[in-house]
Design a protein around this motif. Structure first.
Motif, PDB file in Angstrom:
ATOM      1  N   LYS A   1       0.870  -1.167   0.000  1.00  0.00           N
ATOM      2  CA  LYS A   1       0.000   0.000   0.000  1.00  0.00           C
ATOM      3  C   LYS A   1       0.909   1.220   0.000  1.00  0.00           C
TER       4      LYS A   1
ATOM      5  N   GLU B   1      -3.314   7.079  -3.484  1.00  0.00           N
ATOM      6  CA  GLU B   1      -2.903   5.785  -2.943  1.00  0.00           C
ATOM      7  C   GLU B   1      -2.829   4.772  -4.074  1.00  0.00           C
TER       8      GLU B   1
ATOM      9  N   ASN C   1      -2.526   0.662  -4.506  1.00  0.00           N
ATOM     10  CA  ASN C   1      -2.548  -0.665  -3.885  1.00  0.00           C
ATOM     11  C   ASN C   1      -2.173  -1.687  -4.942  1.00  0.00           C
TER      12      ASN C   1
END
Length: 180
Positions: A34, A104, A106
């Motif tokens: 992450k 972000e 992932n």
């Protein structure tokens, strides 16, 4: 260190994994990462020479902070990374320095190696499958290794037309803009 990297969109993941197996490349276990990317100015996120991104990465129980400064060549950046003890303290530290959370990323990653080249086989949430071919060299080494990386890509069965000249964070940001 200078990181020189080429990223390719993978059309057939199983074909690539079989090719790596045939080349006796050991493929590591699947690791979830992450990444939270921080920038100094949310209104100026263009990837140009001198741009700086800070990445806070959580990988299982490990946390690392990464500094990337874009060089004049799109495929290169100056990179410094090190481990930190606390995700929350690192996040607070970056925010106190004035950096803002941008995006972000992932992903599920598998590491491999072919000769002296690091390979990252990624399944990026919302984007699909990619492979990064990376070479780390001393900052004093000013050689251009792109043709060398393209030659390695051919050995791996990758097509030059599948090169992606963007970072995952930028691709996710652009996807977010299109979805609004």
């Amino acid at each position: 260190m200078r990181e020189i990297e080429l990223k390719f969109k993978i059309k057939d993941k199983d074909k690539l994994l079989n090719r790596l197996d045939n080349l006796d490349c050991k493929i590591g276990d699947l690791i979830e990462q992450k990444d939270t990317i921080y920038v100094n100015d949310l209104n100026n996120i263009e990837s140009v020479e001198g741009s700086v991104w800070l990445r806070l990465r959580k990988e299982q129980d490990n946390i690392e902070l990464n500094y990337k400064k874009q060089s004049s060549r799109k495929q290169e950046s100056k990179e410094i990374e090190f481990g930190v003890d606390s995700y929350e303290k690192a996040k607070q530290f970056l925010e106190e320095l004035g950096y803002k959370k941008w995006v972000e990323v992932n992903k599920k990653r598998r590491y491999s190696k072919y000769l002296k080249y690091n390979l990252c086989i990624d399944e990026v949430e919302r984007l699909g499958f990619f492979i990064e071919i990376e070479l780390l060299v001393d900052e004093k080494d000013k050689n251009d290794y792109i043709d060398e990386l393209i030659s390695v890509a051919k050995v791996l069965g990758l097509d030059k037309q599948d090169i992606i000249n963007s970072h995952y964070d930028t691709m996710i940001y652009e996807l977010d803009l299109r979805e609004k």
